[in-house]
Design a protein around this motif. Structure first.
Motif, PDB file in Angstrom:
ATOM      1  N   LYS A 159     -15.639 -14.938  27.002  1.00 14.37           N
ATOM      2  CA  LYS A 159     -17.023 -15.350  27.222  1.00 14.37           C
ATOM      3  C   LYS A 159     -17.634 -15.871  25.925  1.00 14.37           C
ATOM      4  O   LYS A 159     -18.322 -16.907  25.916  1.00 14.37           O
ATOM      5  CB  LYS A 159     -17.836 -14.174  27.754  1.00 14.37           C
ATOM      6  N   LEU A 160     -17.380 -15.175  24.824  1.00 11.68           N
ATOM      7  CA  LEU A 160     -17.912 -15.611  23.525  1.00 11.68           C
ATOM      8  C   LEU A 160     -17.339 -16.977  23.148  1.00 11.68           C
ATOM      9  O   LEU A 160     -18.068 -17.868  22.705  1.00 11.68           O
ATOM     10  CB  LEU A 160     -17.584 -14.572  22.452  1.00 11.68           C
ATOM     11  N   ASN A 161     -16.037 -17.144  23.328  1.00  8.38           N
ATOM     12  CA  ASN A 161     -15.406 -18.405  22.961  1.00  8.38           C
ATOM     13  C   ASN A 161     -15.847 -19.571  23.840  1.00  8.38           C
ATOM     14  O   ASN A 161     -15.678 -20.730  23.453  1.00  8.38           O
ATOM     15  CB  ASN A 161     -13.882 -18.264  23.009  1.00  8.38           C
ATOM     16  N   SER A 162     -16.413 -19.261  24.991  1.00  8.14           N
ATOM     17  CA  SER A 162     -16.944 -20.336  25.839  1.00  8.14           C
ATOM     18  C   SER A 162     -18.280 -20.854  25.308  1.00  8.14           C
ATOM     19  O   SER A 162     -18.734 -21.931  25.701  1.00  8.14           O
ATOM     20  CB  SER A 162     -17.120 -19.837  27.277  1.00  8.14           C
ATOM     21  N   LYS A 163     -18.904 -20.084  24.407  1.00 12.13           N
ATOM     22  CA  LYS A 163     -20.209 -20.460  23.846  1.00 12.13           C
ATOM     23  C   LYS A 163     -20.094 -20.985  22.423  1.00 12.13           C
ATOM     24  O   LYS A 163     -20.763 -21.949  22.048  1.00 12.13           O
ATOM     25  CB  LYS A 163     -21.154 -19.253  23.853  1.00 12.13           C
TER      26      LYS A 163
END
Length: 361
Positions: A159-163
């Motif tokens: 999820k973090l890497n998607s942002k």
């Protein structure tokens, strides 16, 4: 940050074990509970109220061959090597994540090299199973809790890497991943800024060894030293947002022309020139853990204008209530704060809030 490996004090007693003089003795704690309290106290991980982010701290204690450890790096290197040599290569990459999940678990685990060699493959096999079919309801046993925690870490890191672009997000503890993702979910404009500016976050970066964090302007990378990713959630978020303050507020404020200052930068520098006097006596300093006490944080800001920028961005976005309380104290009638200090804070806050509104709108 590494914690010292102290020997367990078997004579240490919890206040609940021995009543104060004149009090009636309470019910005796079971030996396991007493032992847990000793381990927790020795590792320096007692629960404290008023955690920065408003959450209970992660226990972060593991009994490794009877000695308390608080990070994976606290395990003797020879023990780490023995585990990796003793299990199938496919499981070797999971040794550190499993041990860290045990440290983060809400219960204290008592682990040896032999037990780790036996349990890690079973936990990872369970993780693979849960990736396909998450259990409902979640079973509450140690092996399942660790597997589910590893699954959640994968999901939060994804999820973090998607942002935001990151390196080694999977090394960050689950509570810290949750906290940072929550902040980014609440502030989509900040995500947009970081994306457009090409900012990347490098966790466990050796470039930041012994300094906590570092922002390198040339390649637009925020570096956090190994150990920061396992700090308590509130401290982790503040250290990270301090460095992101360099990459955002400071970057927006400061001109790229070496011989010219824009009006806002000049006003903010003028305020800092006043507030930096006497080692930053009237600056706000927060407790950010070992080596980062309030007095040290004030001196840190007083010594460098760019640190003043980053620290106050962090204050405004993670601790607005504490910053406002500090300003109320500064401006309280009759407290003998010099007028130029009051004026400097007034001017600084006007500039700070102008840019924070642009970044977090």
């Amino acid at each position: 940050m590494r914690h010292s490996r102290n020997r367990i004090d078997h004579s240490a007693r919890d206040p609940r074990e021995t009543p104060a003089r004149g009090e009636r003795p309470g019910p005796a704690l079971p030996p396991a509970a007493v032992r847990a309290l000793q381990l927790q106290r020795t590792a320096g991980n007692q629960a404290v109220s008023g955690l920065l982010a408003g959450h209970l701290p992660v226990q972060r204690t593991l009994a490794w061959h009877g000695k308390p450890v608080a990070t994976y790096e606290d395990l003797p290197q020879e023990d780490r090597d023995r585990i990796k040599k003793s299990i199938d290569a496919v499981y070797g990459m999971f040794v550190q994540p499993v041990i860290e999940a045990m440290i983060d678990d809400r219960r204290i685990h008592r682990v040896t090299v032999g037990l780790a060699v036996k349990e890690i493959p079973k936990i990872i096999d369970l993780l693979f199973e849960y990736e396909k079919n998450p259990p409902k309801p979640s079973p509450d046993n140690p092996r399942s809790r660790i597997a589910l925690q590893l699954l959640e870490k994968q999901q939060e890191a994804k999820k973090l890497n998607s942002k935001v672009k990151t390196s080694y997000a999977e090394t960050v503890s689950v509570p810290n991943l949750r906290e940072f993702n929550r902040f980014l979910d609440t502030n989509p404009a900040f995500v947009d800024y970081l994306t457009k500016a090409g900012i990347r976050i490098f966790f466990r970066s050796k470039s930041a060894n012994n300094i906590g964090g570092l922002y390198t302007h040339a390649d637009r990378i925020v570096h956090l030293e190994p150990g920061v990713e396992g700090e308590r959630p509130g401290i982790f978020l503040r250290l990270l947002l301090h460095e992101l303050g360099h990459a955002s507020f400071q970057r927006m404020l400061m001109t790229t022309k070496p011989d010219a200052l824009n009006q806002d930068e000049q006003a903010f520098r003028d305020a800092w020139t006043v507030l930096r006097r006497n080692n930053g006596q009237y600056l706000l300093g927060l407790d950010l853990g070992r080596g980062r006490q309030p007095d040290e944080r004030r001196k840190y800001q007083a010594g460098d204008f760019m640190e003043f920028c980053a620290e106050n961005f962090m204050h405004r976005v993670t601790a607005p209530g504490l910053l406002n309380k500090h300003l109320m104290t500064i401006n309280k009638p009759g407290n003998h704060v010099p007028q130029d200090v009051r004026d400097a804070w007034r001017d600084a806050i006007v500039i700070l809030d102008k840019y924070v509104r642009l970044l977090l709108r």
